[in-house]
Enzyme design. Sequence first.
Site, short mmCIF file in Angstrom:
data_model
loop_
_atom_site.label_atom_id
_atom_site.label_comp_id
_atom_site.label_asym_id
_atom_site.label_seq_id
_atom_site.Cartn_x
_atom_site.Cartn_y
_atom_site.Cartn_z
CE LYS A 56 -7.30 -0.69 0.35
NZ LYS A 56 -7.55 0.44 1.24
CB SER A 88 -0.93 0.01 1.21
OG SER A 88 -0.20 -0.21 2.40
CG HIS A 113 -3.81 -1.34 -2.09
ND1 HIS A 113 -4.22 -0.04 -2.19
CD2 HIS A 113 -3.56 -1.56 -0.78
CE1 HIS A 113 -4.21 0.52 -0.98
NE2 HIS A 113 -3.81 -0.39 -0.11
#
Lengths: 86, 405
Positions: free
Chosen positions: B244, B185, B213
């Site tokens: 996300k 990240s 992610h």
Amino acid sequence: MSTLESVTDLTVHQIGRTASAVMQRNVEVTAASDIGRDLGVDSLTLMNIVMELEDVFELSIPIDRLADVETVGDLAALINELRARG
Amino acid sequence: MGLLDKHKAYSQAYGSIRDMGADPFNVKFEAVLSPTEGVVNGRPTILLGTNNYLGLTFDESCIEASRQATRQLGTGTTGSRIANGSFGGHLELEREIARFYGRRTAMTFTTGYQANLGVLSTLVGRGDHLLLDADSHASLYDGARLGHAEIIRFRHNDPDDLRKRLQRLKGQPGNRLIVTEGIYSMVGDVAPLKEIVEVKREMGAYLMVDEAHSLGVLGETGRGLAEAEGCEADVDVITGTFSKSLGAIGGFCVSDMEDFEVMRVVCRPYMFTASLPPSVVASTLQALKRVEEEPGLRHRLNANAQRLYNGLTKLGFELGPRCSPIVAVAVPDQPRAIAVWKALLDQGVYLNLALPPATPDARPLLRSSISVAHTDDQIDQVLRAFKTVGAAFGLVNPSQQRASA
């Protein structure tokens, strides 16, 4: 001085050398040195120092054991306990 | 001694940051107009630090699904999954996530943080050994700490170091669980998953990948790094987030392990918390559909990432090793990092400021995440802001600047 005391002294000394290498400045330690307060080591730096010590002593130092470590002496005792166990 | 005295050092550190006229941990977004535009300090601002990779927070179909669900089912479940908080939508979402990943079981959690907390504290126990990548997210460290397994760190993305540490455990009883992330990240680098799988097979361990992610970003169908590397068969557990690429909040884990269902009655971060509201379940289901039906989103995202990454490289900034939708610029010292962060904000560009000990090494990072929703114009505007700021603060290495292609 008993054998146990001198072994601890050696470990304390090694911790000082490794901390100096990781923090890239000279770090003087005694068994009574408080890792957070006296050495100014934050949690991440402590884990990085421990990672180097694992390689120096060729053993695993689980980071869950660090909760009880406040002084350099505590860390030396932990390392010596793990060496004896292994 | 007061309760908060123990945090004095942080209080002072935070105070000196704010004395510089910057408050990076307390930015107020007075308005958010789109995935890439907001208003901060009364100024139109390009949003470059949002993890909103696919821009789905403003997708019409996701908003509509969310709206309808609230109308039909109310504003919240007001209950835990093991009490009154399992609505049809929760079960459907789990079925869809399981199908998407081709796994037997999926569990959803109220946040991705809780998914990691739950899995790491429940799947391994006393006598087991967790092998965590050194750069693991806080949620993984916290989940490890909540449980009772031994926690061993291995050097970031270093399969040889992982092997060495597993070797040290030889002969000790208990299971081993290796934990890595798909895309990390802070700097956007990826795990060397193929090599880690080799170590796993050689030494005998379970493997978990946190695709927080990388879902919707990597892989032929957007399942993440394990798919992209062809390693899915060797990954025993995958965790991820809805906050996300999927544009909401929530977390999940998937696995083929037999009797994984028992987790529902032993996993405290799953049990002792309210479940996701119907609106979030609905928008997440729809967002997952969007990921599956439009692979072009991923391709355009990566094109945008290239534009930003290459542009910053040409300007002479020091970036991470590989282009990904997370682009981080390293800054040599903290005062400069804070000043640059503020200068960028004053130029109408918001990104994240990451400070040690939250950063992989001791250096502060200006961390940006690109979205498919960013236009070429916006990215060029960002590059212009960086150029100005880079020169003003001596951040660029002229010898590193590449001539235009």
